[in-house]
Design a protein around this motif. Structure first.
Motif, short mmCIF file in Angstrom:
data_model
loop_
_atom_site.label_atom_id
_atom_site.label_comp_id
_atom_site.label_asym_id
_atom_site.label_seq_id
_atom_site.Cartn_x
_atom_site.Cartn_y
_atom_site.Cartn_z
N VAL A 13 -55.20 -34.64 -66.42
CA VAL A 13 -56.34 -34.70 -67.05
C VAL A 13 -57.19 -33.02 -66.45
N GLY A 14 -57.90 -32.59 -67.56
CA GLY A 14 -58.48 -31.47 -67.14
C GLY A 14 -59.84 -31.86 -66.71
N VAL A 15 -60.44 -31.43 -65.56
CA VAL A 15 -61.71 -32.21 -64.86
C VAL A 15 -62.64 -30.91 -65.26
N LYS A 16 -63.67 -31.14 -66.04
CA LYS A 16 -64.71 -30.27 -66.43
C LYS A 16 -65.70 -30.00 -65.42
N GLN A 17 -65.83 -31.06 -64.40
CA GLN A 17 -66.99 -31.15 -63.57
C GLN A 17 -66.42 -31.25 -62.00
N THR A 18 -67.33 -31.13 -61.02
CA THR A 18 -66.95 -31.35 -59.86
C THR A 18 -66.42 -32.85 -59.56
N MET A 19 -65.35 -32.95 -59.02
CA MET A 19 -64.97 -34.37 -58.98
C MET A 19 -65.91 -35.04 -57.89
N LYS A 20 -66.70 -36.09 -58.48
CA LYS A 20 -67.42 -37.03 -57.62
C LYS A 20 -66.69 -38.45 -58.21
N ALA A 21 -67.55 -39.35 -57.41
CA ALA A 21 -67.08 -40.73 -57.60
C ALA A 21 -66.93 -41.28 -59.04
N VAL A 22 -68.07 -40.81 -59.73
CA VAL A 22 -68.29 -41.44 -61.21
C VAL A 22 -67.03 -40.98 -62.11
N PHE A 41 -50.44 -48.01 -56.04
CA PHE A 41 -50.84 -46.66 -56.25
C PHE A 41 -51.52 -46.01 -54.95
N GLN A 42 -51.07 -44.77 -54.80
CA GLN A 42 -51.37 -43.73 -53.55
C GLN A 42 -52.38 -42.66 -53.79
N GLN A 43 -53.38 -42.63 -53.20
CA GLN A 43 -54.32 -41.43 -53.40
C GLN A 43 -54.59 -41.09 -52.13
N SER A 44 -55.25 -39.91 -51.94
CA SER A 44 -55.80 -39.11 -50.62
C SER A 44 -57.03 -39.76 -50.23
N ASN A 45 -57.31 -39.40 -49.24
CA ASN A 45 -58.68 -39.93 -48.75
C ASN A 45 -59.70 -38.99 -48.97
N ALA A 46 -59.78 -38.38 -50.14
CA ALA A 46 -61.03 -37.52 -50.59
C ALA A 46 -62.23 -38.50 -50.78
N LEU A 47 -63.45 -37.89 -50.30
CA LEU A 47 -64.57 -38.65 -50.38
C LEU A 47 -64.97 -39.62 -51.66
N CYS A 48 -64.38 -38.95 -52.90
CA CYS A 48 -64.52 -39.53 -54.07
C CYS A 48 -63.68 -40.72 -54.32
N HIS A 49 -62.64 -40.58 -53.74
CA HIS A 49 -61.44 -41.88 -53.53
C HIS A 49 -62.04 -42.79 -52.69
N LYS A 50 -62.88 -42.44 -51.75
CA LYS A 50 -63.12 -43.69 -50.87
C LYS A 50 -64.56 -44.36 -51.17
N ALA A 51 -65.22 -43.86 -52.33
CA ALA A 51 -66.20 -44.30 -52.56
C ALA A 51 -66.55 -45.94 -53.15
N LEU A 76 -63.54 -48.04 -54.75
CA LEU A 76 -62.89 -48.99 -53.87
C LEU A 76 -63.01 -50.71 -54.48
N GLY A 77 -64.52 -50.67 -55.06
CA GLY A 77 -64.62 -51.95 -55.85
C GLY A 77 -63.82 -52.30 -57.10
N TRP A 78 -63.55 -51.14 -57.93
CA TRP A 78 -62.78 -51.27 -59.27
C TRP A 78 -61.38 -51.45 -58.78
N PHE A 79 -60.60 -50.84 -57.50
CA PHE A 79 -59.67 -51.37 -57.28
C PHE A 79 -59.17 -52.69 -56.90
N GLU A 80 -60.36 -53.27 -56.26
CA GLU A 80 -60.15 -54.73 -55.90
C GLU A 80 -60.41 -55.56 -56.94
N GLU A 81 -61.29 -55.35 -57.92
CA GLU A 81 -61.05 -56.18 -59.27
C GLU A 81 -59.77 -55.97 -59.97
N HIS A 82 -58.87 -55.04 -59.43
CA HIS A 82 -57.60 -54.87 -60.33
C HIS A 82 -56.48 -55.06 -59.45
N THR A 83 -56.57 -55.84 -58.43
CA THR A 83 -55.57 -55.95 -57.57
C THR A 83 -54.46 -56.93 -58.14
#
Length: 144
Positions: A78-87, A112-122, A126-133
């Protein structure tokens, strides 16, 4: 070091690693942006056209991409057109990762494994991941 060792020892079998999907984002630049270009030339040839380099202002551009892959299956890029933020990250996770995981792990046993970038830990991410466990699990990953 203890935390990284603990993470590695939790996932030792090949069968477990076959269920892991990785993702990350990276920026690819068209030109060097540090302004340092090294050219080797003999004395007296500094101004010859073959020994000079042009200058591109504003870095010359680049592209930010997010991609994912699993043991034997490539995922979306996926091409990311903006700064990668949580949203933005949450949008990619919901629209790209979620259907990909459902396709390659239809029984819900994917990891699923992701790095610990700030947007990944928002919290919203994390709430979205909890909803999809029940569909796939988020692997804990050590920093650095």
């Amino acid at each position: 070091m203890r935390y990284r060792l603990k993470c590695c020892s939790e996932h030792l079998t090949t069968d477990e690693w076959k269920r892991v999907t990785w993702s990350d984002e990276s920026r690819f630049l068209i030109h060097h942006v540090d302004g340092r270009v090294r050219i080797r030339r003999p004395p007296g040839e500094q101004l010859l056209p073959s020994c000079t380099a042009g200058h591109t202002q504003a870095g010359g551009g680049g592209i930010m991409l997010w991609a994912t892959f699993a043991w034997a299956v490539l995922g979306p890029v996926v091409g990311v057109k903006q700064t990668m933020k949580a949203v933005n990250y949450l949008s990619i996770i919901a629209n790209q990762l979620h259907p990909y995981m459902a396709f390659i792990f239809p029984t819900g046993n994917g990891i699923f494994q992701q790095s610990n970038a700030l947007c990944h830990k928002a919290r919203i991410v994390l709430g979205w991941f909890e909803e999809h466990t029940d569909e796939f699990h988020l692997m804990s990953w050590s920093p650095n």
